[in-house]
Write a protein that holds these residues in place. Structure first.
Motif, mmCIF file in Angstrom:
data_model
loop_
_atom_site.group_PDB
_atom_site.id
_atom_site.type_symbol
_atom_site.label_atom_id
_atom_site.label_comp_id
_atom_site.label_asym_id
_atom_site.label_seq_id
_atom_site.Cartn_x
_atom_site.Cartn_y
_atom_site.Cartn_z
ATOM 1 N N GLN A 1 0.790 -1.236 0.000
ATOM 2 C CA GLN A 1 0.000 0.000 0.000
ATOM 3 C C GLN A 1 0.821 1.284 0.000
ATOM 4 O O GLN A 1 0.558 2.165 -0.807
ATOM 5 C CB GLN A 1 -0.964 0.017 1.193
ATOM 6 N N PRO A 2 1.802 1.448 0.921
ATOM 7 C CA PRO A 2 2.489 2.749 0.969
ATOM 8 C C PRO A 2 3.109 3.135 -0.369
ATOM 9 O O PRO A 2 2.992 4.281 -0.799
ATOM 10 C CB PRO A 2 3.557 2.555 2.037
ATOM 11 N N SER A 3 3.723 2.174 -1.047
ATOM 12 C CA SER A 3 4.352 2.524 -2.320
ATOM 13 C C SER A 3 3.312 2.847 -3.367
ATOM 14 O O SER A 3 3.504 3.753 -4.170
ATOM 15 C CB SER A 3 5.220 1.371 -2.810
ATOM 16 N N ILE A 4 2.212 2.122 -3.346
ATOM 17 C CA ILE A 4 1.184 2.409 -4.347
ATOM 18 C C ILE A 4 0.543 3.758 -4.049
ATOM 19 O O ILE A 4 0.125 4.475 -4.966
ATOM 20 C CB ILE A 4 0.150 1.271 -4.382
ATOM 21 N N GLU A 5 0.497 4.116 -2.779
ATOM 22 C CA GLU A 5 -0.008 5.443 -2.431
ATOM 23 C C GLU A 5 0.796 6.521 -3.119
ATOM 24 O O GLU A 5 0.249 7.524 -3.575
ATOM 25 C CB GLU A 5 0.076 5.665 -0.909
ATOM 26 N N LEU A 6 2.122 6.335 -3.176
ATOM 27 C CA LEU A 6 2.963 7.329 -3.837
ATOM 28 C C LEU A 6 2.571 7.461 -5.298
ATOM 29 O O LEU A 6 2.515 8.561 -5.852
ATOM 30 C CB LEU A 6 4.431 6.933 -3.734
ATOM 31 N N VAL A 7 2.306 6.327 -5.924
ATOM 32 C CA VAL A 7 1.880 6.375 -7.326
ATOM 33 C C VAL A 7 0.568 7.142 -7.435
ATOM 34 O O VAL A 7 0.401 8.006 -8.306
ATOM 35 C CB VAL A 7 1.713 4.947 -7.896
ATOM 36 N N ASN A 8 -0.366 6.842 -6.510
ATOM 37 C CA ASN A 8 -1.654 7.539 -6.544
ATOM 38 C C ASN A 8 -1.471 9.040 -6.403
ATOM 39 O O ASN A 8 -2.121 9.835 -7.085
ATOM 40 C CB ASN A 8 -2.550 7.044 -5.413
ATOM 41 N N LEU A 9 -0.573 9.423 -5.491
ATOM 42 C CA LEU A 9 -0.348 10.854 -5.266
ATOM 43 C C LEU A 9 0.179 11.518 -6.520
ATOM 44 O O LEU A 9 -0.240 12.618 -6.895
ATOM 45 C CB LEU A 9 0.641 11.045 -4.109
ATOM 46 N N ARG A 10 1.144 10.857 -7.166
ATOM 47 C CA ARG A 10 1.695 11.395 -8.416
ATOM 48 C C ARG A 10 0.601 11.651 -9.428
ATOM 49 O O ARG A 10 0.563 12.664 -10.110
ATOM 50 C CB ARG A 10 2.599 10.373 -9.066
ATOM 51 N N ILE A 11 -0.271 10.642 -9.565
ATOM 52 C CA ILE A 11 -1.316 10.753 -10.568
ATOM 53 C C ILE A 11 -2.258 11.898 -10.206
ATOM 54 O O ILE A 11 -2.665 12.665 -11.075
ATOM 55 C CB ILE A 11 -2.108 9.436 -10.653
ATOM 56 N N ALA A 12 -2.588 11.997 -8.924
ATOM 57 C CA ALA A 12 -3.484 13.080 -8.509
ATOM 58 C C ALA A 12 -2.867 14.427 -8.820
ATOM 59 O O ALA A 12 -3.532 15.334 -9.330
ATOM 60 C CB ALA A 12 -3.785 12.938 -7.022
ATOM 61 N N GLU A 13 -1.571 14.535 -8.526
ATOM 62 C CA GLU A 13 -0.851 15.771 -8.825
ATOM 63 C C GLU A 13 -0.925 16.104 -10.299
ATOM 64 O O GLU A 13 -1.205 17.222 -10.698
ATOM 65 C CB GLU A 13 0.631 15.534 -8.498
ATOM 66 N N ALA A 14 -0.648 15.092 -11.113
ATOM 67 C CA ALA A 14 -0.631 15.329 -12.560
ATOM 68 C C ALA A 14 -2.019 15.706 -13.049
ATOM 69 O O ALA A 14 -2.161 16.536 -13.949
ATOM 70 C CB ALA A 14 -0.110 14.096 -13.284
ATOM 71 N N ARG A 15 -3.036 15.126 -12.462
ATOM 72 C CA ARG A 15 -4.398 15.475 -12.871
ATOM 73 C C ARG A 15 -4.698 16.921 -12.526
ATOM 74 O O ARG A 15 -5.290 17.643 -13.325
ATOM 75 C CB ARG A 15 -5.403 14.584 -12.146
ATOM 76 N N ARG A 16 -4.279 17.328 -11.318
ATOM 77 C CA ARG A 16 -4.518 18.727 -10.915
ATOM 78 C C ARG A 16 -3.811 19.656 -11.874
ATOM 79 O O ARG A 16 -4.354 20.666 -12.289
ATOM 80 C CB ARG A 16 -3.998 18.957 -9.492
ATOM 81 N N ALA A 17 -2.566 19.280 -12.211
ATOM 82 C CA ALA A 17 -1.805 20.139 -13.109
ATOM 83 C C ALA A 17 -2.478 20.229 -14.467
ATOM 84 O O ALA A 17 -2.570 21.292 -15.059
ATOM 85 C CB ALA A 17 -0.386 19.589 -13.262
ATOM 86 N N ALA A 18 -2.967 19.105 -14.946
ATOM 87 C CA ALA A 18 -3.624 19.110 -16.251
ATOM 88 C C ALA A 18 -4.865 19.988 -16.220
ATOM 89 O O ALA A 18 -5.159 20.716 -17.157
ATOM 90 C CB ALA A 18 -3.975 17.690 -16.656
ATOM 91 N N LEU A 19 -5.605 19.913 -15.114
ATOM 92 C CA LEU A 19 -6.812 20.736 -15.001
ATOM 93 C C LEU A 19 -6.476 22.202 -14.956
ATOM 94 O O LEU A 19 -7.190 23.039 -15.499
ATOM 95 C CB LEU A 19 -7.577 20.356 -13.723
ATOM 96 N N ALA A 20 -5.340 22.509 -14.263
ATOM 97 C CA ALA A 20 -4.973 23.920 -14.144
ATOM 98 C C ALA A 20 -4.431 24.477 -15.441
ATOM 99 O O ALA A 20 -4.104 25.654 -15.527
ATOM 100 C CB ALA A 20 -3.957 24.079 -13.017
ATOM 101 N N GLY A 21 -4.290 23.639 -16.457
ATOM 102 C CA GLY A 21 -3.877 24.137 -17.759
ATOM 103 C C GLY A 21 -2.391 24.107 -17.994
ATOM 104 O O GLY A 21 -1.912 24.416 -19.069
ATOM 105 N N LEU A 22 -1.646 23.750 -16.940
ATOM 106 C CA LEU A 22 -0.206 23.631 -17.153
ATOM 107 C C LEU A 22 0.085 22.243 -17.666
ATOM 108 O O LEU A 22 -0.713 21.348 -17.539
ATOM 109 C CB LEU A 22 0.540 23.835 -15.830
ATOM 110 N N ASP A 23 1.272 22.061 -18.233
ATOM 111 C CA ASP A 23 1.627 20.683 -18.520
ATOM 112 C C ASP A 23 2.817 20.236 -17.713
ATOM 113 O O ASP A 23 3.529 19.330 -18.056
ATOM 114 C CB ASP A 23 1.895 20.480 -20.021
ATOM 115 N N ALA A 24 3.046 20.940 -16.598
ATOM 116 C CA ALA A 24 4.102 20.501 -15.692
ATOM 117 C C ALA A 24 3.558 20.516 -14.288
ATOM 118 O O ALA A 24 2.695 21.317 -13.957
ATOM 119 C CB ALA A 24 5.304 21.421 -15.802
ATOM 120 N N ALA A 25 4.035 19.618 -13.464
ATOM 121 C CA ALA A 25 3.552 19.526 -12.092
ATOM 122 C C ALA A 25 4.337 20.483 -11.216
ATOM 123 O O ALA A 25 5.416 20.929 -11.604
ATOM 124 C CB ALA A 25 3.727 18.096 -11.601
ATOM 125 N N PRO A 26 3.807 20.852 -10.041
ATOM 126 C CA PRO A 26 4.551 21.743 -9.138
ATOM 127 C C PRO A 26 5.894 21.148 -8.758
ATOM 128 O O PRO A 26 6.094 19.950 -8.825
ATOM 129 C CB PRO A 26 3.641 21.868 -7.915
#
Lengths: 521, 671, 106
Positions: free
Chosen positions: A484-509
């Protein structure tokens, strides 16, 4: 503790070397030496699994790093390539499966490997090193190194000890996979040249900020290599041939572990390292996975060679894995990872059983059987249990993974989840058809009447897998909790990338998402 | 989470049969190895029924204890929870993305069904110990039977929809194993395969329904879902989008029910399932497994009640299935097939009742049907056993003299099934018919079809009785010596006969001015659904006059057609042959269940099989592999041609060298 | 009489072209070697002509002639090796045609 990983990876190689120096003709010694080596590796693997806790709490424990060499780069400094092995939640289950499956595979060779035993054992052990190294490598070049190493032993295993069309099958397998790997190599060289680092965890932090177009090109290159390995529709045609012509133990290893190298690569590199591209490409990948489920099932239904049928069922089952992984939801990714292990165990069991019946009957055609359950009731018991696992009966391992995949996929795309759901129906169709034609009905052919039931060795080697089938089905949390902990990291990455995509950027913070990421490095 | 204390002992209800199953399985394996040494050895298989029946008795005792515990509780809070077990947890256990906890819940509905399963199940186990005696797989049979009971109990006791699904597929598995029990004969294996796959189609619909529910409610715990749609739920306060999703979820779950409960269009597996031993037909395909669909609808009653369209569909499908089943049973020659189609038909009645909102009535019919249908199947098994495996009624006749106890109990079952007045089946069927009449609109049409089917039911039931037990003896007296079955088989028949006759006390209609025991008992469970139905279209109860008329009408129809059926066939099967000669098309159409099965083969299975072959030979081999091999041969051809360049001729090499040098120098000069 | 340097270049080009043509077309290996010599000597001529072009009465350009001497040396060595190869070829194939040996075909 650090050296455990090196020991785990290279012990099979040492065993292979030892076998090379055994005298010619000492078959029993060679077999026992291989068995002993793989048993020790299995013990080490199980010990690692039990000892594994959250890597964030003690990051150095499951890591081994040595500087290796450097390559020029445009980044500024030279790219340092390190010999870095590490275990985390994503690779834990696969490493354990590889370690535990090999003694079973070696034990099964007693029945069908009778010529050139020495070379066989050597190649098997070399392949185990390659597979373990692939899962444990945390350096891009090292990963590629081990990836390629695992190709060569299988080429020989199929080419020498295989069935009638073995040369066609093995050349096809080798060149197809190699072609994909070369594309991946171009991507790797690009990364080394432009980013100046070969470390996987560093790249995970760097590449998520890469422009989307670059991410997509890299994604395509990596996904091609992994997609051929998985195998993902439409790159699957090497699999039925390779599986059918390979000797039983080769098929078991191929289905059990090698195919998972592809899906592991998809998680580690395509999803975790390139999340923006993964989100863009997810619909296509989910579609390929879902259609693959249906396609593989229909293909399997139309077969009349038992081994080829199971090979096509592999295409179908791995469609589930891809569907789940690229749903990019927590349930989907967990389901996909669990299915990787489940498929390894249940399809491994199926190939073992087919091998056992082939050793007795020397035919794989479904029409050659009929009523075998009367002559071999124990075999029938194991076969039915394995069929039920493959078909996803709740209470056995297949269901948990399948359900999580479908739930996750439904959250992302109801359409593809429903297409994938057809696998629930058609999976039962072809497996039950094969079961009925083989096991049930009247025992009318005289050759089938003399079949002997399973002996102690065969029962013994299948029993651990059956135990795992039930254990994973009844209590999957024992295994999932560690990942679980490692997969959580993957989930977080994806969530970040989704937020970035929504915000119109194509790079993550630029900052890493949580504390846990920092300490996981 | 419910505040009541946890009762861990509830887990023993399903676990006892599971342990029994494992032990019987071990006995079977021991028997197999004993037989390897000596083919005539009997091994320890004889202990199996003792273990199995003990497990069942234990489960029954616990179910009864549960009943008394529930009755001691206040009516509104009649619920017992077991300890919870974390099955699947995705994510951090403290805050999971998705989790499934398995928990058993005893409430009026699950305790009613639990009692039916364990009670009728125990009787059938005892019967089976006599019926299956001498079979090579004696212990294996009981292992499967106990495993089935475990799965069925998990189905009715689980609080989570996924726990239900574990039981759902588990009973499907046991059905597969038990239908194909005598797989050496060939066709039972095909029937088993058909049953499993048809069920799987329903299971796929079930899963889609579960995804929709998860999306709507965020949980798969059925009790929580029902609670959320409970007292404070107002249907008009809900958005249209949510209403659509609720309707879709209900629709797909109903699709799952169609598979498991053999409704149109997924009923074709049930008649074929008669290939299994008769106790299996009694337990699985009459009393319990096929009732899973009804259980699901009653459990999730507010979900279904929220969608009038789905409710009408449920009733429509139910009554259509009832008609198809009933009409097909009219012309069957195999005694088990009559009962199989009769079961399909009666299940249709239960769904008809569900669709009108009469959840309690449907459960009532479920319970009475379990009694009399199990009785009839076991009686048929006794007949078949006594007739040395003969199942064709045209070859029976006059058996009442040879098998008096079987005959007497069979009469009781037949009376209940046909709905003769004051029998249990009369009250339960009448309640459903009354509710259908009361619903108005399109339900009047359903009422008429339902009445027609009731007539058919009485007719075919007494046809069956007449052909089997009355009339001239049509069997070969030299080879067949019918005899009564041993006590271990007839005593369960007698118990079931008593239940079939007197079971009606559980649900006497309001005109009798006595409490409807079952409806009162189930009231807290069905309250949310009933409340929603009242929000949608409140209607008054039937007046007493109307009720008496309906009761009278039902009794009259049953008596009339029972009498007609009996009289027509009391002299022998001649009328069947007359129909066959006079209207062969009709007879064939009805006999083949309105040709639905052959329609499936032509319209669904054949095209799919053809498609599979197209995929294998054309798409995979020609197109995809063609590309792969094509790439290979492209490379090979190119290499062959390129090889021609190495001709071994010096001049050719000289030419290439010169040309190359010229090109390079030109390029260098021009760049 | 003063021969203009361009004429020398034309001659050199012509000789070189004759050499190339002969190299490509002639069948006899010895003649081919002679054509190679012709090419080398044409190059020599070009060097000398260039040197003549660049040299003034005050300073004579010596790079051209020096390079020519190198070329002559290389030509001599190459001629020796080439004729040795021809003799080896003749011993093997009893002929000095260029198409007599095609063992390396394919």
């Amino acid at each position: 503790m650090q050296y455990e990983l090196v020991l785990l990876t290279f012990l099979p190689l040492l065993g292979a070397l030892a076998i090379v120096f055994t005298p010619k003709g000492a078959e029993r010694l060679q077999r026992l030496a291989a068995l002993a080596t793989t048993l020790v590796v299995a013990a080490l693997g199980v010990r690692l699994f039990l000892a594994y806790g959250d890597s964030a709490s003690d990051p150095g424990r499951f890591l081994f790093e040595l500087p290796w060499f450097s390559l020029p780069s445009s980044y500024g400094a030279d790219t340092a390539v390190n010999f870095k092995l590490g275990l985390d939640g994503v690779s834990l289950l696969m490493v354990t499966l590889t370690a535990v499956l090999m003694p079973i595979v070696i034990l099964s060779t007693w029945g069908h490997v009778h010529k050139r035993v020495k070379e066989f054992m050597v190649w098997m052990l070399v392949m185990q090193t390659g597979m373990l190294g692939t899962f444990l490598a945390l350096d891009l070049v090292l990963f590629y190194f081990f990836w390629e190493i695992s190709l060569i032993p299988l080429y020989f295993l199929i080419g020498i000890w295989g069935g009638e069309r073995r040369l066609y099958a093995t050349v096809k397998f080798f060149l197809y996979t190699l072609a994909g790997s070369l594309v991946m190599m171009v991507a790797i060289i690009w990364i080394l040249w432009t980013r100046g680092t070969s470390d996987v965890f560093e790249l995970i932090n760097i590449l998520c900020r890469a422009p989307l177009e670059e991410q997509l090109w890299l994604f395509v290159a990596f996904a091609l290599a992994f997609g051929i390995k998985v195998p993902l529709l439409p790159f699957h045609t090497w699999l039925p041939d390779a599986h059918t012509e390979a000797p039983t133990s080769g098929s078991v290893v191929l289905a059990g572990v090698l195919l998972k190298m592809g899906t592991y690569g998809l998680v580690r590199f395509c999803i975790h390292m390139l999340p923006g591209a993964a989100i863009e490409a997810a619909p296509v990948m989910m579609a390929l996975g879902a259609i693959g489920i249906l396609y593989g099932a229909l293909l399997a239904w139309a077969q009349d060679d038992l081994k080829r049928l199971i090979a096509c069922s592999s295409v179908s089952h791995l469609g589930y894995v891809v569907l789940g992984l690229f749903a990019l939801t927590p349930a989907g990714i967990n389901g996909g990872m669990l299915q990787m292990v489940n498929h390894g165990i249940s399809t491994g069991l199926l190939f073992l059983l087919v091998g056992m019946v082939y050793e007795r009957r020397h035919s794989r055609a479904l029409d050659a059987f009929g009523g075998v359950a009367v002559a071999m009731p124990l075999f029938a018991l194991f076969w039915v249990i394995t069929t039920l696992s493959s078909v996803g009966l709740p209470g056995l391992n297949g269901f948990v993974g399948e359900y999580l995949v479908l739930v996750g996929a439904f959250q992302a795309s109801p359409l593809w989840a429903i297409v994938g759901l057809s696998g629930v129906i058609f999976g039962a169709v072809y497996m039950l058809m094969a079961t009925r034609r083989m096991l049930f009905g009247a025992l009318d052919k005289p050759e089938n009447r003399e079949l002997t039931d399973l002996n102690a060795r065969e029962i013994g080697l299948m029993l651990p897998l059956v135990v795992l089938v039930v254990w994973l089905g009844v209590s999957p949390n024992t295994f999932m909790a560690k990942t679980q902990p490692s997969i959580e990291l993957v989930n977080l990455r994806i969530a970040e990338a989704r937020r970035a995509a929504l915000a119109g950027l194509d790079a993550a913070p630029t900052a890493p998402a949580t504390q846990r990421e920092e300490s996981a490095r | 989470m419910p505040p009541s204390p946890s009762h861990a002992w509830l887990w023993w209800i399903p676990l006892l049969p599971l342990i029994g199953s494992v032990l019987c399985g071990a006995l079977h394996l021991a028997t197999l190895s004993a037989r390897k040494r000596d083919p005539q050895a009997k091994g320890p298989a004889g202990l199996a029924p003792l273990i199995a029946c003990a497990a069942m008795a234990g489960a029954l005792a616990l179910a009864v204890k549960g009943l008394f515990d529930l009755r001691a509780l206040d009516a509104a809070a009649r619920i017992l929870n077991s300890t919870s077990w974390e099955w699947i947890t995705v994510g951090d256990p403290r805050q999971p993305w998705f989790e499934v906890d398995l928990r058993l819940v005893l409430d009026p509905l699950s305790s009613t069904l639990g009692l039916v399963i364990t009670g009728v199940g125990l009787l059938i186990h005892i019967y089976a110990s006599g019926y299956m005696k001498g079979d090579a797989g004696y212990a294996k049979f009981f292992a499967y039977l106990n495993l089935f009971v475990f799965a069925m109990l998990m189905l009715v006791l689980s609080s989570s929809l996924l726990g239900v699904f574990v039981g759902w597929e588990g009973v499907g598995l046991c059905s597969y194993l038990l239908i194909g029990f005598w797989y050496e004969k060939g066709w039972p294996a095909e029937a088993a395969q058909k049953a499993f796959i048809t069920n799987r189609v329903g299971d796929a619909c079930f899963l889609i329904g579960s995804f929709l529910l998860l999306r709507l409610f965020g949980t798969l715990d059925m009790h929580e879902i029902v609670a959320r749609m409970g007292a404070d739920f107002r249907l008009d306060a809900v958005s249209d989008d949510v209403k659509l999703n609720i309707a879709l979820a209900a629709l797909f779950l109903f699709g799952g029910c169609c598979g498991k409960s053999a409704q149109m269009p997924l009923f074709t597996w049930l008649p074929d399932a008669m290939a299994g031993p008769t106790p299996v037909s009694a337990l699985i395909h009459a009393a319990t497994m096929v009732t899973s669909g009804i259980y699901l609808v009653v459990r999730l009653n507010p979900l279904f009640a929220s969608s009038p369209a789905v409710m009408t569909l449920i009733s429509g499908v139910g009554v259509a299935t009832a008609l198809i089943g009933g009409s097909t049973a009219l012309v069957q020659r195999d005694i088990k097939k009559v009962l199989a189609y009769s079961t399909v038909s009666q299940l249709g009645y239960m769904f008809l009742g569900l669709g009108t909102g009469a959840f309690g009535a449907a459960v009532f019919h479920l319970v009475t049907h379990a009694f009399f249908k199990a009785l009839l199947f076991l009686g048929a098994g006794s007949v078949i056993h006594g007739m040395h495996e003969e199942q064709d009624m045209h070859k029976m006749g006059g058996l009442r003299k040879h098998m008096p106890q079987t005959f007497a109990t069979f009469l009781a079952g037949a009376a209940a099934l046909s709905g003769l007045p004051l029998m249990s089946g009369f009250f339960s069927k009448d309640e459903i018919i009354a509710h259908t009449f009361n619903s108005g609109g399109v339900y009047y049409a359903f009422w008429i079809v339902g009445g027609l089917t009731a007539a058919m039911t009485a007719y075919y039931t007494w046809r069956m009785v007449a052909l089997t037990f009355f009339g001239p003896e049509r069997f070969d007296h030299h080879h067949v010596h019918p005899h009564e079955s041993p006590a271990v088989m007839t005593v369960p028949l007698m118990v079931l006969a008593v239940l079939s006759v007197f079971g009606g006390v559980l649900g006497l209609p309001p005109v009798f001015h006595v409490a409807h025991v079952l409806n009162d008992w189930l009231a807290p469970v069905v309250a949310p659904g009933v409340a929603i139905l009242n929000q949608l279209h409140p209607h008054e109860h039937l007046s007493h006059a109307t009720e008496w008329v309906l009761l009278g009408l039902g009794a009259a129809v049953a008596l009339a057609f029972a009498h007609t059926g009996f009289r027509t066939y009391s002299a022998g099967p001649e009328p069947d042959l007359a129909i066959g000669r006079g209207a062969p098309g009709v007879a064939a159409f009805l006999g083949d269940a309105w040709s639905i099965d052959s329609a499936y083969s032509r319209v669904v299975i054949l095209p799919l099989r053809v498609f599979a072959f197209v995929v294998r030979f054309i798409v995979d081999q020609v197109v995809i592999d063609g590309l792969v091999n094509g790439a290979g041969s492209l490379a090979k051809n190119f290499a062959l041609r390129a090889r021609g360049m190495a001709s071994g001729q010096l001049d050719a090499y000289a030419l290439w060298m010169g040309g190359g040098a010229a090109v390079i120098s030109l390029w260098w000069m021009w760049s | 009489m003063n021969v203009p340097s361009e004429h020398l270049f034309f001659l050199s080009a012509g000789l070189f072209s004759l050499g190339v043509l002969g190299f490509l077309v002639r069948r006899n290996v010895i003649v081919t070697l002679m054509c190679v010599e012709l090419m080398l000597n044409a190059a020599n001529l070009a060097f000398l002509a260039a040197s003549r072009m660049h040299s003034t009465p005050e300073s004579l350009d010596v790079q051209g002639p020096v390079f020519s001497i190198f070329v002559i040396t290389v030509a001599a060595a190459e001629a020796a090796v080439g004729l040795a190869l021809v003799i080896a070829l003749y011993r093997l194939k009893q002929s000095v045609e260029t198409d007599s040996a095609s063992e390396m075909k394919g």
